[in-house]
Design an enzyme around this catalytic site. Structure first.
Site, short mmCIF file in Angstrom:
data_model
loop_
_atom_site.label_atom_id
_atom_site.label_comp_id
_atom_site.label_asym_id
_atom_site.label_seq_id
_atom_site.Cartn_x
_atom_site.Cartn_y
_atom_site.Cartn_z
N CYS A 91 5.26 5.48 0.46
CA CYS A 91 5.93 4.13 -0.41
C CYS A 91 6.80 5.72 -1.12
O CYS A 91 5.94 6.05 -2.38
CB CYS A 91 4.86 3.97 -1.76
SG CYS A 91 5.39 2.91 -2.52
N CYS A 124 6.53 4.32 -4.91
CA CYS A 124 5.48 5.25 -5.82
C CYS A 124 6.03 6.24 -6.17
O CYS A 124 4.86 6.86 -6.97
CB CYS A 124 4.37 4.75 -4.58
SG CYS A 124 4.29 2.83 -4.35
N ASP A 125 5.80 7.14 -5.15
CA ASP A 125 6.11 8.81 -5.21
C ASP A 125 6.77 9.73 -6.09
O ASP A 125 7.46 10.84 -5.18
CB ASP A 125 4.93 9.37 -4.37
CG ASP A 125 3.26 8.52 -4.12
OD1 ASP A 125 3.11 8.25 -5.53
OD2 ASP A 125 3.53 8.23 -3.62
C1 FAD Z 1 -1.29 5.61 -1.79
C2 FAD Z 1 -0.71 4.43 -1.90
C3 FAD Z 1 0.16 4.42 -2.85
C4 FAD Z 1 0.90 4.08 -4.05
N1 FAD Z 1 1.32 3.88 -5.22
C5 FAD Z 1 1.42 3.16 -5.62
C6 FAD Z 1 2.02 3.16 -7.37
O1 FAD Z 1 1.78 3.64 -7.23
N2 FAD Z 1 2.28 1.77 -7.88
C7 FAD Z 1 2.27 0.69 -6.54
O2 FAD Z 1 2.66 -0.69 -7.63
N3 FAD Z 1 1.77 0.58 -5.61
C8 FAD Z 1 1.46 1.52 -5.51
N4 FAD Z 1 1.52 1.28 -3.78
C9 FAD Z 1 1.36 0.58 -3.00
C10 FAD Z 1 0.04 -0.52 -4.23
O3 FAD Z 1 -1.54 0.71 -4.03
C11 FAD Z 1 -0.40 -1.77 -2.90
O4 FAD Z 1 1.15 -2.48 -2.69
C12 FAD Z 1 -0.99 -3.14 -3.74
O5 FAD Z 1 -2.04 -2.42 -3.31
C13 FAD Z 1 -1.41 -4.27 -2.95
O6 FAD Z 1 -2.28 -5.50 -3.06
P1 FAD Z 1 -2.86 -6.09 -2.60
O7 FAD Z 1 -3.73 -6.79 -3.39
O8 FAD Z 1 -1.66 -7.23 -2.05
O9 FAD Z 1 -4.20 -6.13 -1.72
P2 FAD Z 1 -4.68 -4.39 -1.33
O10 FAD Z 1 -4.38 -3.30 -1.99
O11 FAD Z 1 -3.79 -3.55 0.34
O12 FAD Z 1 -5.67 -4.48 -1.41
C14 FAD Z 1 -6.67 -5.83 -0.16
C15 FAD Z 1 -7.83 -6.09 -0.26
O13 FAD Z 1 -8.76 -6.23 1.24
C16 FAD Z 1 -9.71 -6.53 1.44
N5 FAD Z 1 -9.36 -6.61 3.81
C17 FAD Z 1 -8.54 -6.95 3.63
N6 FAD Z 1 -9.06 -7.32 4.86
C18 FAD Z 1 -10.67 -7.77 4.24
C19 FAD Z 1 -11.01 -8.73 5.03
N7 FAD Z 1 -11.24 -9.61 6.43
N8 FAD Z 1 -12.50 -9.50 4.61
C20 FAD Z 1 -12.55 -8.56 3.30
N9 FAD Z 1 -11.74 -8.14 2.67
C21 FAD Z 1 -10.41 -7.77 2.70
C22 FAD Z 1 -9.53 -4.81 1.71
O14 FAD Z 1 -10.86 -3.65 1.54
C23 FAD Z 1 -8.69 -4.71 0.31
O15 FAD Z 1 -10.01 -4.79 -1.13
C24 FAD Z 1 0.68 2.42 -3.53
C25 FAD Z 1 0.11 1.67 -1.75
C26 FAD Z 1 -0.45 3.91 -1.26
C27 FAD Z 1 -1.14 3.38 0.55
#
Ligand code: FAD
Length: 316
Positions: free
Chosen positions: A130, A133-134
């Site tokens: 990302c 992000c980084d």
């Molecule tokens: C290394 C890294 C660094 C990042 N740094 C930043 C940053 O500094 N700033 C920023 O804004 N964004 C950052 N991001 C991006 C950010 O993490 C994502 O945009 C954000 O987490 C998305 O949120 P979400 O709630 O949509 O899903 P996610 O965070 O992907 O969470 C998905 C959830 O769904 C659950 N899940 C999936 N399938 C199932 C299922 N079948 N049954 C039950 N549960 C399920 C998982 O267990 C998880 O809890 C980063 C991403 C990464 C990988």
């Protein structure tokens, strides 16, 4: 029912529990979501000194609990959205019936899978998927980015404004990206493009990345590029396979929402966060759409109750 415990799921939970909707949230195998894999989050409003991803997600969880969200362990393995009551199976056995479902299952970044890449990724030592992000952590430094699509070009261009030099590794002899995105990177002075180039190894001193060993597919020539950051931009996989028989997905698997809302093609099923977002993919946008999903669900239930009252009073 809220599926997922990232920023989208927990924000939906905070809004839904404060609106007395008695949400049940299943965390899945990654409680806290993608942010639990990063050490520094510096762009989430409200944390002026930055925060680690795991710490931030514990605070999200505590806030959701405070208003009564029922947070459970479990992986949703199957759904049936064919009737008015939505059915969800947890860990293949437990069957739950819900009035509304908020999907917040996120997406997973794809990596090359090289042991050296995974090593420095796990250590937080200079591998990232990302740039937004980084990238900031690599200001005035030299970085390498791998990928040849639109996202890779966009991320390379973003990095070029922060970093001294960006070397872009493209596996084929041409980009997959659109002409306009290609032009953007080709016309940027501090981006060097290496075509027909494969990543052999991410080099490091045991703690942080120091360079990348690459091989030209045609000549076989091996080169070492000095770099402190290695960015992987080869795509994301949304965690949406279990919904594909009921919800409209795009060609990559992202859930298609009604524009400007969290509504899907099924009434009472809403989507938030990265599961429907191939553009922004940020914690704050995920949280924003989590809020939208809870408000949309609340309005849906209120309208359903109002209809029920009208129809029962007509028949009484
Ligand atoms: C290394 C890294 C660094 C990042 N740094 C930043 C940053 O500094 N700033 C920023 O804004 N964004 C950052 N991001 C991006 C950010 O993490 C994502 O945009 C954000 O987490 C998305 O949120 P979400 O709630 O949509 O899903 P996610 O965070 O992907 O969470 C998905 C959830 O769904 C659950 N899940 C999936 N399938 C199932 C299922 N079948 N049954 C039950 N549960 C399920 C998982 O267990 C998880 O809890 C980063 C991403 C990464 C990988």
């Amino acid at each position: 029912m809220i599926i997922g415990s990232g920023p989208a799921g927990y924000t939906a939970a905070i809004y839904a529990s404060r609106a007395n909707m008695s949400p049940v949230l299943y965390q899945g195998t990654q409680p806290g979501g993608q942010l639990t894999t990063t050490n520094e989050v510096e762009n989430y409003p409200g944390y002026k000194d930055g925060v680690t991803g795991p710490e931030m997600m514990i605070e999200f969880q505590e806030q959701a609990k405070r208003f009564g969200t029922d947070i459970r362990d479990g992986w949703v393995t199957k759904v049936d959205f064919s009737g008015e009551i939505h059915k969800v199976w947890v860990n293949e056995t437990k069957e739950i019936h819900c009035d509304t479902v908020i999907i917040a299952t996120g997406a997973s970044a794809k990596y090359l899978g090289l042991p050296s890449e995974q090593k420095y990724l796990q250590m937080g030592g200079g591998v990232s998927a990302c740039a937004v992000c980084d990238g900031f952590f690599y200001r005035n430094q030299e970085v390498v980015i791998v990928g040849g699509g639109d996202s890779a070009c966009e991320e390379a261009h973003y990095l070029s404004k922060l970093c001294k030099k960006v070397t872009m590794l493209v596996r084929r002899d041409e980009f997959r990206a659109s002409k306009i995105m290609q032009a953007r990177v080709k016309n940027t002075k501090n981006i060097e493009i290496m075509y027909n180039t494969l990543t052999e190894e991410v080099l490091g001193d045991g703690q942080v990345v120091t360079g990348v060993k690459v091989k030209n597919k045609i000549s076989g020539k091996v080169t070492e590029i000095p770099a402190t950051g290695f960015f992987v931009a080869i795509g994301h996989k949304p965690n949406t396979d279990i919904f594909k028989d009921f919800l409209e997905l795009d060609e990559t698997g992202y859930i298609i929402n009604v524009p400007g809302t969290s509504k899907t093609n099924i009434e009472g099923v809403f989507v938030s966060g990265d599961a429907a977002d191939h553009v922004y993919r940020q914690a704050v946008t995920a949280a924003g759409t989590g809020c939208m999903a809870a408000l949309d669900a609340e309005r849906y239930l209120a309208a359903k109750d109002a209809n029920f009252e009208v129809s029962t009073s007509t028949y009484n």
